[in-house]
Design an enzyme around this catalytic site. Structure first.
Site, PDB file in Angstrom:
ATOM      1  N   ARG A  18       0.819  -1.216   0.000  1.00 24.00           N
ATOM      2  CA  ARG A  18       0.000   0.000   0.000  1.00 24.00           C
ATOM      3  C   ARG A  18       0.850   1.262   0.000  1.00 24.00           C
ATOM      4  NH1 ARG A  18      -1.961  -4.045   2.646  1.00 24.00           N
ATOM      5  NH2 ARG A  18      -1.037  -3.389   4.604  1.00 24.00           N
ATOM      6  N   GLU A  61       4.091  -7.287  13.588  1.00 19.41           N
ATOM      7  CA  GLU A  61       3.296  -7.578  14.776  1.00 19.41           C
ATOM      8  C   GLU A  61       2.785  -9.012  14.766  1.00 19.41           C
ATOM      9  OE1 GLU A  61       0.706  -5.075  11.966  1.00 19.41           O
ATOM     10  OE2 GLU A  61       2.794  -5.241  12.504  1.00 19.41           O
TER      11      GLU A  61
END
Length: 173
Positions: free
Chosen positions: A62, A99
């Protein structure tokens, strides 16, 4: 960009993507709305003002969307930072923790020079691992990171505290 309520409302939460327990922030509704997309690019460009940026490095995937549009708005070149094995020429690489796992990003070894002043762009700042890997790649090539710029920041993950660069996030979630 003092009022970003419209941008925040346009974001879509996708639970359990890409793994159970993760709430993915989907920015595609922002991209689909020309005025919101333009607002984001204007905000990112404003963050780059007076930084003498010569190249935009966009982080897969993105970051490519926002980074390429920002490079166009700034009148500078665009450099992709891609996942391992996706670039066709000789590369340098950096590994990082996400994460929800680990990964490697690469850039072409001739993508930047010591004369370049860079803004690194991505859609989301989470733990800061991906952005720090991109900073490492820019530094390996001798260029200077002037700023990291993000559309959204997940403040509870404290990625901004771990970044090895100054940064700007348009939205703080």
């Amino acid at each position: 960009m003092s009022d970003n309520t419209d941008l925040i409302k346009a974001l879509r939460d996708i639970p359990d993507f890409p793994k159970p327990g993760i709430i993915f922030k989907d920015i595609t509704p922002v991209l689909a709305d020309a005025s919101l997309f333009a607002k984001v690019i204007r905000g990112l460009a404003e963050a780059c003002k007076d930084k003498e940026i010569t190249k935009v490095v966009g982080i897969e995937s993105r970051g490519f969307i926002f980074g390429a549009a920002l490079a166009y708005a700034l009148g500078v070149g665009f450099v992709p930072a891609r996942k391992k094995g996706k670039l066709p020429y000789k590369t340098i690489s950096a590994s990082f923790a996400l994460e929800y796992g680990t990964d490697i990003i690469e850039m072409h070894e001739d993508a930047l020079t010591s004369a370049d002043k860079v803004v690194i762009v991505d859609d989301l700042l989470a733990t800061g691992g991906t952005a720090n890997a991109a900073i490492e790649l820019v530094n390996k090539l001798g260029a200077e990171v002037k700023l990291c710029a993000f559309v959204c920041e997940l403040g509870f993950l404290k990625g901004g505290e771990k970044l090895k660069s100054s940064y700007k996030s348009l939205l703080h979630l």
